[in-house]
Design a protein around this motif. Structure first.
Motif, short mmCIF file in Angstrom:
data_model
loop_
_atom_site.label_atom_id
_atom_site.label_comp_id
_atom_site.label_asym_id
_atom_site.label_seq_id
_atom_site.Cartn_x
_atom_site.Cartn_y
_atom_site.Cartn_z
N THR A 68 35.50 20.75 -24.40
CA THR A 68 34.66 21.14 -25.52
C THR A 68 35.74 21.58 -26.35
OG1 THR A 68 34.62 23.22 -24.36
CG2 THR A 68 32.73 21.84 -23.96
N ARG A 69 36.87 22.26 -25.94
CA ARG A 69 37.65 22.93 -26.84
C ARG A 69 38.66 21.74 -27.51
NH1 ARG A 69 40.13 28.00 -23.07
NH2 ARG A 69 38.29 29.30 -23.08
N LEU A 70 39.18 20.88 -26.66
CA LEU A 70 39.98 19.69 -27.10
C LEU A 70 39.21 18.60 -27.76
CD1 LEU A 70 42.59 19.78 -24.34
CD2 LEU A 70 42.74 20.93 -26.62
N LYS A 71 37.95 18.35 -27.51
CA LYS A 71 37.42 17.39 -27.97
C LYS A 71 37.65 16.02 -27.54
CE LYS A 71 34.99 20.00 -31.61
NZ LYS A 71 35.60 21.19 -31.46
N SER A 72 38.26 15.99 -26.53
CA SER A 72 38.85 14.73 -26.01
C SER A 72 39.11 14.78 -24.74
CB SER A 72 40.26 14.53 -26.83
OG SER A 72 41.14 13.59 -26.45
N PHE A 73 38.79 13.60 -23.86
CA PHE A 73 39.09 13.50 -22.57
C PHE A 73 40.54 13.13 -22.35
CE2 PHE A 73 34.68 13.47 -22.28
CZ PHE A 73 34.12 13.24 -20.95
N ARG A 74 41.30 12.52 -23.25
CA ARG A 74 42.68 12.11 -23.11
C ARG A 74 43.36 13.49 -23.31
NH1 ARG A 74 46.64 11.71 -26.35
NH2 ARG A 74 45.19 11.72 -28.18
N LEU A 75 43.11 14.18 -23.98
CA LEU A 75 44.00 15.53 -24.32
C LEU A 75 43.79 16.56 -23.26
CD1 LEU A 75 43.53 16.15 -28.28
CD2 LEU A 75 45.67 15.18 -26.86
N THR A 76 42.41 16.52 -22.64
CA THR A 76 42.31 17.51 -21.65
C THR A 76 43.06 16.99 -20.31
OG1 THR A 76 39.97 17.84 -22.50
CG2 THR A 76 40.39 18.19 -20.00
N ALA A 77 43.05 15.73 -20.13
CA ALA A 77 43.87 14.92 -18.83
C ALA A 77 45.36 15.61 -19.15
CB ALA A 77 43.85 13.44 -19.19
N ASP A 78 45.78 15.33 -20.50
CA ASP A 78 47.40 16.05 -20.78
C ASP A 78 47.33 17.50 -20.35
OD1 ASP A 78 47.87 13.39 -21.31
OD2 ASP A 78 47.78 13.84 -23.48
N LYS A 79 46.40 18.23 -20.84
CA LYS A 79 46.56 19.61 -20.46
C LYS A 79 46.58 20.15 -19.18
CE LYS A 79 45.95 23.98 -20.72
NZ LYS A 79 46.79 25.09 -20.87
N LEU A 80 45.68 19.33 -18.37
CA LEU A 80 45.41 19.78 -16.86
C LEU A 80 46.35 18.78 -15.96
CD1 LEU A 80 41.41 20.29 -16.91
CD2 LEU A 80 43.45 21.91 -17.16
N PHE A 81 47.34 18.19 -16.52
CA PHE A 81 48.14 17.28 -15.77
C PHE A 81 47.53 16.48 -14.87
CE2 PHE A 81 50.36 21.35 -16.98
CZ PHE A 81 51.26 20.87 -17.58
N THR A 82 46.42 15.59 -15.20
CA THR A 82 45.65 14.45 -14.33
C THR A 82 45.48 13.43 -15.15
OG1 THR A 82 43.83 14.24 -12.98
CG2 THR A 82 43.69 15.53 -15.05
N THR A 83 44.69 12.57 -14.83
CA THR A 83 44.24 11.19 -15.54
C THR A 83 43.18 11.39 -16.57
OG1 THR A 83 43.24 10.50 -13.70
CG2 THR A 83 45.60 9.91 -13.69
N ALA A 134 40.69 9.31 -16.27
CA ALA A 134 39.57 8.86 -15.26
C ALA A 134 39.32 10.02 -14.57
CB ALA A 134 40.04 7.69 -14.44
N ALA A 135 40.22 10.91 -14.14
CA ALA A 135 39.98 12.01 -13.32
C ALA A 135 38.95 12.93 -14.05
CB ALA A 135 41.12 12.73 -12.67
N ILE A 136 39.07 12.86 -15.22
CA ILE A 136 38.43 14.03 -16.09
C ILE A 136 37.02 13.53 -16.26
CG2 ILE A 136 38.13 15.09 -18.42
CD1 ILE A 136 40.66 16.26 -16.79
N SER A 137 36.91 12.25 -16.71
CA SER A 137 35.72 11.62 -16.66
C SER A 137 34.85 11.71 -15.39
CB SER A 137 35.54 10.11 -16.95
OG SER A 137 36.24 9.99 -18.18
N SER A 138 35.37 11.61 -14.25
CA SER A 138 34.69 11.54 -13.01
C SER A 138 34.53 13.09 -12.78
CB SER A 138 35.82 11.23 -11.82
OG SER A 138 35.09 11.62 -10.63
#
Length: 305
Positions: free
Chosen positions: A13-28, A30-34
């Motif tokens: 919600t903060r980053l408005k992006s699954f990709r940026l969230t993945a970068d922030k949380l050091f994951t992929t 696909a993992a964020i979507s899951s």
């Protein structure tokens, strides 16, 4: 419910992006979507709508966000309770406009020093316009200034506002009655730096009251403004919090006029993704709340949560 999934939801919600969230949380990605899919399944609602511009919350997602932030806030408070602040190390770069420097910056720095004794504090004093530019370029981590900033990597929160007033030296020839703003504007008016938000709002106010070309003297230093006013240089348009002591000592006088400039807004903006910065934002809210309780609404008005 998995708190890691809630944290993922909040970051999306903060980053408005699954990709940026993945970068922030050091994951992929696909993992964020899951994680989001599992959370939606557990709650039985759809949390996000996706389009070519990114993601946005559904009405149900907005309701979940409020509770998720509360739960994560409770978790962070628990961590703070068992993890002494002395374990935090690093550096925090804070940009501050003059109005904050001369009101509640000292108690903020004192609180930061006590809570994070091993963290280096770097302060930058400048105008709101310059501070916003420095934050966007990455030269500082957090700024206290007048305008919300809208950028993908930056978050802003409106904290409070400072009531403004027309102030003069008690002994000066400017300390007299004025029939209206047009009458007042015949005199020398001293205010903040050119093109700043308070300068622009003051211009608009005077023009709306029949003063097409007011004589404004712009100064980018609060100390200089108050000194000029004490010496009888003109009429100051500035937050009353900045001259509360001078007013109490009768060195300065608050003119009685039905109209004044709009309150000076106070906004905190910061680069997202840094845990220490988020903690400093919360500390800003706490210290400002204490300052507002001490000074009263005639000097600072807190924004409702």
């Amino acid at each position: 419910m998995n708190l890691k999934f809630l944290e993922t939801f909040v970051w999306v919600t903060r980053l408005k992006s699954f990709r940026l969230t993945a970068d922030k949380l050091f994951t992929t990605q696909a993992a964020i979507s899951s994680r989001i899919a599992v959370l939606e399944s557990e709650l039985g609602v759809k949390l996000f709508l996706r389009d070519s511009r990114g993601v946005k919350l559904t009405p149900e997602g907005l309701k979940v966000l409020e509770h998720a932030e509360q739960m994560l806030g409770t978790l962070q408070a628990l961590r703070h309770a068992i993890e002494p602040g002395s374990t935090k190390v690093g550096r925090i770069r804070i940009g501050v406009m003059d109005t904050v420097i001369h009101t509640w910056l000292s108690p903020l720095v004192a609180e930061m020093t006590e809570r994070f004794p091993r963290v280096e504090i770097e302060l930058v004093a400048d105008t709101a316009l310059n501070l916003a530019d420095q934050l966007q370029k990455g030269f500082v981590d957090l700024v206290l200034q007048t305008d919300p900033l809208r950028q993908e990597s930056i978050r802003s929160l409106e904290l409070a506002s400072y009531p403004m007033g027309w102030v003069v030296a008690s002994h000066s020839l400017y300390n007299r009655e004025y029939t209206n703003l047009e009458d007042l504007a015949r005199e020398r008016i001293v205010t903040f730096s050119k093109n700043s938000r308070p300068h622009q709002e003051l211009l608009a106010l005077l023009q709306a009251h029949g003063v097409p070309a007011p004589r404004l003297n712009c100064v980018n230093s609060v100390s200089a403004i108050t000194r000029l006013l004490r010496d009888g240089f003109g009429i100051g348009a500035l937050p009353l919090a900045l001259v509360s002591e001078e007013l109490a000592r009768d060195e300065l006088t608050l003119l009685s006029l039905p109209v004044c400039a709009p309150n000076l807004e106070l906004v905190v903006s910061w680069r997202i993704g840094e845990e220490l910065v988020e903690e400093i934002v919360a500390l800003c809210q706490q210290v400002l709340h204490d300052y507002a309780d001490k000074m009263g609404q005639q000097h600072v008005v807190l924004k409702k949560a």
